[in-house]
Design an enzyme around this catalytic site. Structure first.
Site, PDB file in Angstrom:
ATOM      1  N   CYS A 150       1.144  17.500 -19.997  1.00 53.82           N
ATOM      2  CA  CYS A 150       1.534  16.085 -20.167  1.00 53.82           C
ATOM      3  C   CYS A 150       2.556  16.018 -21.313  1.00 53.82           C
ATOM      4  CB  CYS A 150       0.288  15.276 -20.529  1.00 53.82           C
ATOM      5  SG  CYS A 150       0.668  13.651 -21.203  1.00 53.82           S
ATOM      6  N   GLN A 194       0.856  -1.190   0.000  1.00 55.76           N
ATOM      7  CA  GLN A 194       0.000   0.000   0.000  1.00 55.76           C
ATOM      8  C   GLN A 194       0.890   1.237   0.000  1.00 55.76           C
ATOM      9  OE1 GLN A 194      -3.570  -0.655   2.914  1.00 55.76           O
ATOM     10  NE2 GLN A 194      -1.847  -1.845   3.679  1.00 55.76           N
ATOM     11  N   ALA A 248       9.175  -3.760  12.764  1.00 55.80           N
ATOM     12  CA  ALA A 248       9.387  -4.517  11.519  1.00 55.80           C
ATOM     13  C   ALA A 248      10.850  -4.918  11.348  1.00 55.80           C
ATOM     14  CB  ALA A 248       8.925  -3.682  10.331  1.00 55.80           C
ATOM     15  N   CYS A 273      -4.807  11.458 -20.616  1.00 58.25           N
ATOM     16  CA  CYS A 273      -4.541  10.349 -21.559  1.00 58.25           C
ATOM     17  C   CYS A 273      -3.972   9.104 -20.869  1.00 58.25           C
ATOM     18  CB  CYS A 273      -3.563  10.822 -22.654  1.00 58.25           C
ATOM     19  SG  CYS A 273      -1.854  11.013 -22.088  1.00 58.25           S
ATOM     20  N   HIS A 293      -1.461   1.250  -4.412  1.00 55.72           N
ATOM     21  CA  HIS A 293      -1.927   2.628  -4.208  1.00 55.72           C
ATOM     22  C   HIS A 293      -1.076   3.635  -4.971  1.00 55.72           C
ATOM     23  CE1 HIS A 293      -4.021   1.441  -0.165  1.00 55.72           C
ATOM     24  NE2 HIS A 293      -4.657   1.010  -1.234  1.00 55.72           N
ATOM     25  N   VAL A 335       3.737   4.005  -1.044  1.00 52.10           N
ATOM     26  CA  VAL A 335       4.029   4.674  -2.317  1.00 52.10           C
ATOM     27  C   VAL A 335       5.519   5.022  -2.419  1.00 52.10           C
ATOM     28  CG1 VAL A 335       1.681   5.529  -2.611  1.00 52.10           C
ATOM     29  CG2 VAL A 335       3.308   6.917  -1.291  1.00 52.10           C
ATOM     30  N   GLY A 376       2.920  -4.441   9.063  1.00 50.19           N
ATOM     31  CA  GLY A 376       2.861  -2.999   9.332  1.00 50.19           C
ATOM     32  C   GLY A 376       1.679  -2.304   8.707  1.00 50.19           C
ATOM     33  N   ASN A 415       3.507  -6.994  13.141  1.00 49.53           N
ATOM     34  CA  ASN A 415       3.122  -5.600  13.381  1.00 49.53           C
ATOM     35  C   ASN A 415       3.668  -5.157  14.735  1.00 49.53           C
ATOM     36  OD1 ASN A 415       1.683  -3.144  13.634  1.00 49.53           O
ATOM     37  ND2 ASN A 415       0.042  -3.944  12.332  1.00 49.53           N
ATOM     38  N   LEU A 416       3.875  -3.833  14.841  1.00 47.35           N
ATOM     39  CA  LEU A 416       4.362  -3.308  16.132  1.00 47.35           C
ATOM     40  C   LEU A 416       3.380  -3.705  17.243  1.00 47.35           C
ATOM     41  CD1 LEU A 416       6.596  -1.496  17.306  1.00 47.35           C
ATOM     42  CD2 LEU A 416       5.106   0.474  16.944  1.00 47.35           C
TER      43      LEU A 416
HETATM   44  C1  BV8 Z   1     -12.047   2.324  -3.273  1.00 48.91           C
HETATM   45  C2  BV8 Z   1      -2.801   7.126  -1.019  1.00 48.91           C
HETATM   46  C3  BV8 Z   1     -13.870   2.124  -4.749  1.00 48.91           C
HETATM   47  C4  BV8 Z   1      -1.361   7.150  -1.163  1.00 48.91           C
HETATM   48  C5  BV8 Z   1      -4.240   5.685   0.192  1.00 48.91           C
HETATM   49  C6  BV8 Z   1     -16.090   6.831   1.189  1.00 48.91           C
HETATM   50  C7  BV8 Z   1     -15.820   7.264  -0.111  1.00 48.91           C
HETATM   51  C8  BV8 Z   1     -15.006   6.539  -0.975  1.00 48.91           C
HETATM   52  C9  BV8 Z   1     -14.424   5.362  -0.525  1.00 48.91           C
HETATM   53  C10 BV8 Z   1     -14.672   4.961   0.776  1.00 48.91           C
HETATM   54  C11 BV8 Z   1     -15.505   5.661   1.627  1.00 48.91           C
HETATM   55  N1  BV8 Z   1     -15.560   5.011   2.825  1.00 48.91           N
HETATM   56  C12 BV8 Z   1     -14.783   3.912   2.762  1.00 48.91           C
HETATM   57  C13 BV8 Z   1     -14.247   3.863   1.536  1.00 48.91           C
HETATM   58  C14 BV8 Z   1     -13.336   2.895   1.039  1.00 48.91           C
HETATM   59  C15 BV8 Z   1     -11.945   3.467   1.268  1.00 48.91           C
HETATM   60  C16 BV8 Z   1     -11.563   3.076   2.672  1.00 48.91           C
HETATM   61  O1  BV8 Z   1     -11.271   1.924   2.902  1.00 48.91           O
HETATM   62  N2  BV8 Z   1     -11.568   4.065   3.577  1.00 48.91           N
HETATM   63  C17 BV8 Z   1     -11.180   3.775   4.952  1.00 48.91           C
HETATM   64  C18 BV8 Z   1     -10.493   5.006   5.565  1.00 48.91           C
HETATM   65  C19 BV8 Z   1     -12.454   3.382   5.721  1.00 48.91           C
HETATM   66  N3  BV8 Z   1     -11.080   2.888   0.278  1.00 48.91           N
HETATM   67  C20 BV8 Z   1     -10.916   3.526  -0.879  1.00 48.91           C
HETATM   68  O2  BV8 Z   1     -11.365   4.615  -1.143  1.00 48.91           O
HETATM   69  C21 BV8 Z   1     -10.112   2.761  -1.915  1.00 48.91           C
HETATM   70  N4  BV8 Z   1     -10.812   2.781  -3.158  1.00 48.91           N
HETATM   71  O3  BV8 Z   1     -12.672   1.838  -2.377  1.00 48.91           O
HETATM   72  O4  BV8 Z   1     -12.520   2.506  -4.539  1.00 48.91           O
HETATM   73  C22 BV8 Z   1     -14.034   1.990  -6.204  1.00 48.91           C
HETATM   74  C23 BV8 Z   1     -14.542   0.801  -6.712  1.00 48.91           C
HETATM   75  C24 BV8 Z   1     -14.735   0.680  -8.066  1.00 48.91           C
HETATM   76  C25 BV8 Z   1     -14.411   1.742  -8.918  1.00 48.91           C
HETATM   77  C26 BV8 Z   1     -13.886   2.930  -8.398  1.00 48.91           C
HETATM   78  C27 BV8 Z   1     -13.694   3.066  -7.021  1.00 48.91           C
HETATM   79  C28 BV8 Z   1      -8.764   3.433  -2.180  1.00 48.91           C
HETATM   80  C29 BV8 Z   1      -7.875   3.249  -1.001  1.00 48.91           C
HETATM   81  C30 BV8 Z   1      -6.512   3.858  -1.311  1.00 48.91           C
HETATM   82  C31 BV8 Z   1      -6.441   5.222  -0.723  1.00 48.91           C
HETATM   83  N5  BV8 Z   1      -5.080   5.737  -0.792  1.00 48.91           N
HETATM   84  N6  BV8 Z   1      -3.100   6.279   0.112  1.00 48.91           N
HETATM   85  C32 BV8 Z   1      -0.740   7.952  -0.085  1.00 48.91           C
HETATM   86  O5  BV8 Z   1      -1.056   9.147   0.044  1.00 48.91           O
HETATM   87  O6  BV8 Z   1       0.054   7.338   0.614  1.00 48.91           O
HETATM   88  S1  BV8 Z   1      -4.580   4.843   1.608  1.00 48.91           S
HETATM   89  C33 BV8 Z   1      -3.379   5.036   2.786  1.00 48.91           C
HETATM   90  O7  BV8 Z   1      -3.737   4.163   3.857  1.00 48.91           O
HETATM   91  C34 BV8 Z   1      -1.979   4.597   2.385  1.00 48.91           C
HETATM   92  O8  BV8 Z   1      -1.880   3.989   1.125  1.00 48.91           O
HETATM   93  C35 BV8 Z   1      -1.655   3.571   3.474  1.00 48.91           C
HETATM   94  O9  BV8 Z   1      -0.726   2.664   3.079  1.00 48.91           O
HETATM   95  C36 BV8 Z   1      -2.993   2.996   3.645  1.00 48.91           C
HETATM   96  C37 BV8 Z   1      -3.231   2.058   4.761  1.00 48.91           C
HETATM   97  O10 BV8 Z   1      -2.676   2.582   5.924  1.00 48.91           O
HETATM   98  P1  BV8 Z   1      -1.514   1.713   6.606  1.00 48.91           P
HETATM   99  O11 BV8 Z   1      -0.468   1.497   5.582  1.00 48.91           O
HETATM  100  O12 BV8 Z   1      -2.103   0.514   7.249  1.00 48.91           O
HETATM  101  O13 BV8 Z   1      -0.954   2.741   7.642  1.00 48.91           O
HETATM  102  P2  BV8 Z   1      -1.586   3.129   9.066  1.00 48.91           P
HETATM  103  O14 BV8 Z   1      -0.945   4.424   9.488  1.00 48.91           O
HETATM  104  O15 BV8 Z   1      -3.084   3.022   9.005  1.00 48.91           O
HETATM  105  O16 BV8 Z   1      -1.083   1.974  10.034  1.00 48.91           O
HETATM  106  C38 BV8 Z   1       0.302   1.869  10.306  1.00 48.91           C
HETATM  107  C39 BV8 Z   1       0.521   0.461  10.831  1.00 48.91           C
HETATM  108  O17 BV8 Z   1       1.928   0.282  10.998  1.00 48.91           O
HETATM  109  C40 BV8 Z   1      -0.103   0.225  12.191  1.00 48.91           C
HETATM  110  O18 BV8 Z   1      -0.724  -1.053  12.195  1.00 48.91           O
HETATM  111  C41 BV8 Z   1       1.085   0.244  13.151  1.00 48.91           C
HETATM  112  O19 BV8 Z   1       0.906  -0.629  14.246  1.00 48.91           O
HETATM  113  C42 BV8 Z   1       2.177  -0.266  12.270  1.00 48.91           C
HETATM  114  N7  BV8 Z   1       3.527   0.180  12.646  1.00 48.91           N
HETATM  115  C43 BV8 Z   1       3.917   1.425  13.019  1.00 48.91           C
HETATM  116  N8  BV8 Z   1       5.245   1.419  13.247  1.00 48.91           N
HETATM  117  C44 BV8 Z   1       5.697   0.155  13.007  1.00 48.91           C
HETATM  118  C45 BV8 Z   1       4.606  -0.638  12.621  1.00 48.91           C
HETATM  119  N9  BV8 Z   1       4.716  -1.945  12.313  1.00 48.91           N
HETATM  120  C46 BV8 Z   1       5.948  -2.482  12.386  1.00 48.91           C
HETATM  121  N10 BV8 Z   1       7.047  -1.787  12.740  1.00 48.91           N
HETATM  122  C47 BV8 Z   1       6.965  -0.470  13.055  1.00 48.91           C
HETATM  123  N11 BV8 Z   1       8.062   0.197  13.413  1.00 48.91           N
END
Ligand code: BV8
Length: 224
Positions: free
Chosen positions: A134, A89, A215, A118, A107, A91, A173, A199-200
């Site tokens: 573009c 996930q 990690a 395009c 993502h 980038v 993670g 995971n942490l």
């Molecule tokens: C889709 C962009 C449909 C890049 C990201 C309302 C409107 C529209 C959609 C929705 C909606 N409500 C819900 C949705 C669905 C939505 C969704 O799931 N929302 C959530 C918030 C409820 N999903 C979408 O919109 C997806 N698309 O549904 O499209 C569709 C279908 C057909 C046709 C057209 C459309 C698109 C999802 C992608 C969004 N883009 N990022 C960027 O800017 O980076 S998401 C973003 O969250 C990042 O990509 C990130 O990777 C991702 C997930 O987060 P995590 O990676 O898990 O990070 P987080 O901070 O949450 O957690 C960190 C973890 O690391 C923790 O567990 C922690 O314990 C751990 N950690 C920390 N330190 C350590 C560690 N582990 C180990 N070692 C360490 N040291």
């Protein structure tokens, strides 16, 4: 006989390389929730704000170096006799810079720019100017090659096939909040695939095995 290893990684994989996660207490950016910045609506409303967000993240990713977890995954992909599907996930390009041969960025990727008119993709300049035309069709439709909320993640068919081809599913993670990635572990279980979380802190998702720790410790510990 499916013998692949499917590895889904999230921001926690790159946290110890200094790249911020999304939903920790500091999961804000310029007092905006990421969900409010990483959307097509935000880009249409304030392209400069979104451009600033991704230029900052691109610079931070360029400054960062792969950590022991990235290196361990690249080594696994090199050494394991079956396929190792690195689906991320994230980038950033830290897995590639750690030597991983193939990474699926569901993502998108900071290193690419995309033409919204395009579909042309090209290497993004470090400081992207969304007003730049573009290079292929000339349209003023440059955007970061990032999948925003409400947009369809990339490579979903290939991801589905990779999951069906695997005997082990590992989530590294990731908080398991964002769909459809958050649903992959459920799909793995439905296919009868063993599931492991590294995971942490346990995310609260259902896994056959959970190993807690940073990690850079739990990933090399599992890979070796
Ligand atoms: C889709 C962009 C449909 C890049 C990201 C309302 C409107 C529209 C959609 C929705 C909606 N409500 C819900 C949705 C669905 C939505 C969704 O799931 N929302 C959530 C918030 C409820 N999903 C979408 O919109 C997806 N698309 O549904 O499209 C569709 C279908 C057909 C046709 C057209 C459309 C698109 C999802 C992608 C969004 N883009 N990022 C960027 O800017 O980076 S998401 C973003 O969250 C990042 O990509 C990130 O990777 C991702 C997930 O987060 P995590 O990676 O898990 O990070 P987080 O901070 O949450 O957690 C960190 C973890 O690391 C923790 O567990 C922690 O314990 C751990 N950690 C920390 N330190 C350590 C560690 N582990 C180990 N070692 C360490 N040291």
């Amino acid at each position: 006989m499916a013998d692949g290893i499917f590895i889904l990684s999230g921001a926690g994989l790159s946290a110890e390389s200094g790249l911020r996660t999304f939903r920790a207490e500091d999961g804000l950016w310029e007092d905006h929730r990421v969900e409010d910045v990483a959307t097509p609506e935000a880009f249409a409303r304030d392209p400069q704000l979104v451009q600033r967000f991704y230029n900052l993240r691109r610079a931070q990713a360029a400054e960062a170096t792969p950590n022991a977890a990235h290196l361990a995954l690249a080594e696994l992909q090199d050494r394991y006799p079956g396929p190792v599907h690195l689906v991320t996930q994230n980038v950033d390009d830290l897995l590639e810079r750690a030597g991983a041969r193939s990474v699926t960025h569901m993502h998108g990727a900071l290193k690419d720019a995309l033409c919204a008119a395009c579909g042309h993709r090209w290497p993004a300049p470090m400081v992207m100017d969304v007003n730049a035309p573009c290079p292929d069709c000339g349209a003023p439709a440059t955007r970061p090659d990032i999948v925003w909320f409400g947009e369809m993640p990339y490579h979903m068919e290939a991801i589905q096939e990779a999951l069906e081809d695997s005997a082990l599913f590992v989530a590294i993670g990731t908080s398991g909040v964002v769909y459809p990635a958050a649903g992959f572990s459920q799909m793995a279980r439905a296919y009868g695939i063993r599931t492991l979380e590294l995971n942490l802190k346990a995310s609260g998702g259902r896994f056959d095995e959970i190993r807690e720790g940073p990690a850079t410790e739990v990933v090399p510990g599992w890979v070796k």
